[in-house]
Design a protein around this motif. Structure first.
Motif, PDB file in Angstrom:
ATOM      1  N   GLN A 200       0.829  -1.199   0.000  1.00 44.08           N
ATOM      2  CA  GLN A 200       0.000   0.000   0.000  1.00 44.08           C
ATOM      3  C   GLN A 200       0.865   1.250   0.000  1.00 44.08           C
ATOM      4  OE1 GLN A 200      -2.503  -0.520   3.410  1.00 44.08           O
ATOM      5  NE2 GLN A 200      -4.051  -1.660   2.277  1.00 44.08           N
ATOM      6  N   LYS A 201       1.933   1.244   0.752  1.00 50.11           N
ATOM      7  CA  LYS A 201       2.830   2.389   0.789  1.00 50.11           C
ATOM      8  C   LYS A 201       3.445   2.637  -0.582  1.00 50.11           C
ATOM      9  CE  LYS A 201       4.173   1.970   5.629  1.00 50.11           C
ATOM     10  NZ  LYS A 201       5.273   1.659   6.544  1.00 50.11           N
ATOM     11  N   LYS A 202       3.860   1.568  -1.255  1.00 46.29           N
ATOM     12  CA  LYS A 202       4.463   1.700  -2.580  1.00 46.29           C
ATOM     13  C   LYS A 202       3.460   2.232  -3.585  1.00 46.29           C
ATOM     14  CE  LYS A 202       7.986  -1.879  -2.105  1.00 46.29           C
ATOM     15  NZ  LYS A 202       8.433  -3.204  -2.570  1.00 46.29           N
ATOM     16  N   ALA A 203       2.235   1.742  -3.547  1.00 43.74           N
ATOM     17  CA  ALA A 203       1.200   2.199  -4.469  1.00 43.74           C
ATOM     18  C   ALA A 203       0.861   3.666  -4.222  1.00 43.74           C
ATOM     19  CB  ALA A 203      -0.052   1.342  -4.327  1.00 43.74           C
TER      20      ALA A 203
ATOM     21  N   LEU B 244       1.697   9.716  -6.206  1.00 43.03           N
ATOM     22  CA  LEU B 244       2.101  11.103  -5.971  1.00 43.03           C
ATOM     23  C   LEU B 244       3.118  11.520  -7.039  1.00 43.03           C
ATOM     24  CD1 LEU B 244       2.483  10.907  -2.113  1.00 43.03           C
ATOM     25  CD2 LEU B 244       0.548  11.782  -3.397  1.00 43.03           C
ATOM     26  N   ILE B 245       2.604  11.964  -8.184  1.00 38.79           N
ATOM     27  CA  ILE B 245       3.500  12.244  -9.305  1.00 38.79           C
ATOM     28  C   ILE B 245       3.804  13.727  -9.505  1.00 38.79           C
ATOM     29  CG2 ILE B 245       2.961  10.159 -10.573  1.00 38.79           C
ATOM     30  CD1 ILE B 245       0.962  11.761 -12.194  1.00 38.79           C
ATOM     31  N   HIS B 246       2.978  14.615  -8.951  1.00 37.83           N
ATOM     32  CA  HIS B 246       3.215  16.051  -9.099  1.00 37.83           C
ATOM     33  C   HIS B 246       3.952  16.571  -7.874  1.00 37.83           C
ATOM     34  CE1 HIS B 246       0.670  16.274 -12.625  1.00 37.83           C
ATOM     35  NE2 HIS B 246      -0.171  15.458 -11.993  1.00 37.83           N
ATOM     36  N   VAL B 247       5.028  17.315  -8.107  1.00 37.75           N
ATOM     37  CA  VAL B 247       5.847  17.831  -7.012  1.00 37.75           C
ATOM     38  C   VAL B 247       5.837  19.350  -7.066  1.00 37.75           C
ATOM     39  CG1 VAL B 247       8.145  17.846  -5.986  1.00 37.75           C
ATOM     40  CG2 VAL B 247       7.311  15.789  -7.099  1.00 37.75           C
TER      41      VAL B 247
ATOM     42  N   ALA C 261       6.376  19.422  -1.920  1.00 40.50           N
ATOM     43  CA  ALA C 261       5.291  18.536  -1.489  1.00 40.50           C
ATOM     44  C   ALA C 261       4.795  17.756  -2.705  1.00 40.50           C
ATOM     45  CB  ALA C 261       4.151  19.354  -0.890  1.00 40.50           C
ATOM     46  N   GLN C 262       4.332  16.537  -2.473  1.00 39.54           N
ATOM     47  CA  GLN C 262       3.884  15.687  -3.568  1.00 39.54           C
ATOM     48  C   GLN C 262       2.360  15.599  -3.572  1.00 39.54           C
ATOM     49  OE1 GLN C 262       6.044  12.154  -2.522  1.00 39.54           O
ATOM     50  NE2 GLN C 262       7.719  12.673  -3.895  1.00 39.54           N
ATOM     51  N   MET C 263       1.774  15.656  -4.791  1.00 33.47           N
ATOM     52  CA  MET C 263       0.336  15.585  -4.944  1.00 33.47           C
ATOM     53  C   MET C 263      -0.040  14.587  -6.037  1.00 33.47           C
ATOM     54  SD  MET C 263       0.410  19.256  -3.711  1.00 33.47           S
ATOM     55  CE  MET C 263       1.865  19.410  -4.528  1.00 33.47           C
ATOM     56  N   PRO C 264      -1.238  14.004  -5.949  1.00 34.20           N
ATOM     57  CA  PRO C 264      -1.629  12.968  -6.901  1.00 34.20           C
ATOM     58  C   PRO C 264      -2.120  13.489  -8.249  1.00 34.20           C
ATOM     59  CG  PRO C 264      -3.322  13.231  -5.254  1.00 34.20           C
ATOM     60  CD  PRO C 264      -2.176  14.112  -4.846  1.00 34.20           C
ATOM     61  N   ASP C 265      -2.690  14.693  -8.302  1.00 36.77           N
ATOM     62  CA  ASP C 265      -3.239  15.171  -9.570  1.00 36.77           C
ATOM     63  C   ASP C 265      -3.041  16.682  -9.715  1.00 36.77           C
ATOM     64  OD1 ASP C 265      -5.744  16.568  -8.473  1.00 36.77           O
ATOM     65  OD2 ASP C 265      -5.956  14.546  -7.681  1.00 36.77           O
TER      66      ASP C 265
END
Length: 78
Positions: A32-35, A40-43, A49-53
């Motif tokens: 779950q941590k890896k997924a 989190l591809i946007h930095v 900070a990392q964001m998903p979208d």
């Protein structure tokens, strides 16, 4: 004396079952941590900070860094 042997077998079986449960929990939590990390591809260019979208990234940037110029990649996001 038969009860002593049953007790030892029961304890060994319970310990084995508990070890399997613990191993499964650790394995799934690690997956779950890896997924979550892959999502989190946007930095953020300012605070890293990392964001998903991109929408979340734009909201973050508007709220946390209002004085900074918005990156080009976020200007097109609505």
């Amino acid at each position: 004396m038969a009860r002593g042997q049953q007790k030892a077998q029961s304890q060994a079986k319970a310990a084995e079952k508990q070890a399997k449960m613990k191993k499964q929990q650790g394995h799934s939590a690690n997956e779950q941590k890896k997924a979550a990390q892959k999502a989190l591809i946007h930095v953020c260019t300012v605070c890293k900070a990392q964001m998903p979208d991109p929408k979340t990234y734009k909201q973050h940037f508007e709220n946390k860094h209002p004085k900074n110029d918005m990156p080009e990649e976020l200007k097109a996001v609505s």
